[in-house]
Enzyme design. Sequence first.
Site, PDB file in Angstrom:
ATOM      1  N   LYS A 112     -39.420  38.574   8.001  1.00  0.00           N
ATOM      2  CA  LYS A 112     -38.652  39.758   7.607  1.00  0.00           C
ATOM      3  C   LYS A 112     -37.246  39.674   8.191  1.00  0.00           C
ATOM      4  CE  LYS A 112     -41.855  42.520   9.237  1.00  0.00           C
ATOM      5  NZ  LYS A 112     -42.593  43.753   9.636  1.00  0.00           N
TER       6      LYS A 112
ATOM      7  N   ARG B 135     -35.979  37.528  18.098  1.00  0.00           N
ATOM      8  CA  ARG B 135     -36.881  37.071  19.158  1.00  0.00           C
ATOM      9  C   ARG B 135     -36.287  35.913  19.950  1.00  0.00           C
ATOM     10  NH1 ARG B 135     -43.040  37.556  17.053  1.00  0.00           N
ATOM     11  NH2 ARG B 135     -43.322  37.602  19.318  1.00  0.00           N
TER      12      ARG B 135
ATOM     13  N   ASP C   1     -42.481  34.270  -5.475  1.00  0.00           N
ATOM     14  CA  ASP C   1     -42.847  33.401  -4.355  1.00  0.00           C
ATOM     15  C   ASP C   1     -42.564  31.941  -4.687  1.00  0.00           C
ATOM     16  OD1 ASP C   1     -43.845  35.342  -2.516  1.00  0.00           O
ATOM     17  OD2 ASP C   1     -45.671  35.496  -3.690  1.00  0.00           O
TER      18      ASP C   1
END
Length: 405
Positions: A97, A104, A169
């Site tokens: 996302k 992080r 996708d």
Amino acid sequence: MNHLPMPTFGPLAGVRVVFSGIEIAGPFAGQMFAEWGAEVIWIENVAWADTIRVQPNYPQLSRRNLHALSLNIFKDEGREAFLKLMETTDIFIEASKGPAFARRGITDEVLWEHNPKLVIAHLSGFGQYGTEEYTNLPAYNTIAQAFSGYLIQNGDVDQPMPAFPYTADYFSGMTATTAALAALHKVRETGKGESIDIAMYEVMLRMGQYFMMDYFNGGEICPRMTKGKDPYYAGCGLYKCADGYIVMELVGITQINECFKDIGLAHILGTPEVPEGTQLIHRVECPYGPLVEEKLDAWLAAHTIADVQARFAELNIACAKVLTIPELEGNPQYVARESITQWQTMDGRTCKGPNIMPKFKNNPGKIWRGMPSHGMDTAAILKNIGYSEADIKELVGKGLAKVED
């Protein structure tokens, strides 16, 4: 770099690709690399395997030829192992996302500190930047189709419908593959790494471009299909014969002339509405559009698919029977090209599905392995980048890695 044990084949032999992502979009990019000969490492969560594994058959196709690494790449020694792996990686693909990796602490700059030549492909629904409202939202196939304007163009006049199976996708995954290869080509020329921001909705925006251009440059909204027929052109789309369905494209001067003679419309040829040299019949703008559809429907309904295919072949009109899935295997073109093939799963079963595509003449792709189990290659991969048995045991003991049971 020492490579993991695998056969040498394909145009991408010697390229190391690592991907982190679940389900379809990101992993599809990895799958393409693996089938073309690259060494592809699939990173999975230590505690929870990729959710694609719950499917009974599809994973055997989508995860064949891969090496499975189960590692916590965001925590302590797991992060260190991941960055060590990046030192010997050519392409890293992550699907998440928005800028999840950067949030992080694994930014492009951190990765380039460990490998200045690394190609990084970020795949997300809405991109790595933009508005707070959208950038960090989760996205799947239907989300990307809906947000891009692709979905609203599909379906029938009564209701829009997403295009299945999982079109966004696969388009996005293939975009990641091609973009990463383009970047790798440039990196080998300059020695400088690249970061690619692939937003699924932008991929589908581009794929839905054909009719959109009429709106962006004139305000015209294209109608959706009616029972599978092209929204603009008569004689194009899905049609019903006496014994099933075909698709056809009535395009070309000779094709229109000869087809109109067959269906009883020779008298409109050469008129102001269908002048000499007409290559397409616009179903709305041409006054004869509805009549062409009416006559064509009646003619096709009175003939079998085989008869239609034979006649259209004579007239050089493109058409094809709408094949059912059971009909694929026995189709002579499928058989001649071995479009469907078989391979062995890791537990010794035989799996059947699509073969490698496209077909490279001099350096063909290959299926050399079925889907690996969760953590199956963790130890081998960590040893490959310099970890000892004791190091690996420590990572496993801390819950930062998982090896095959």
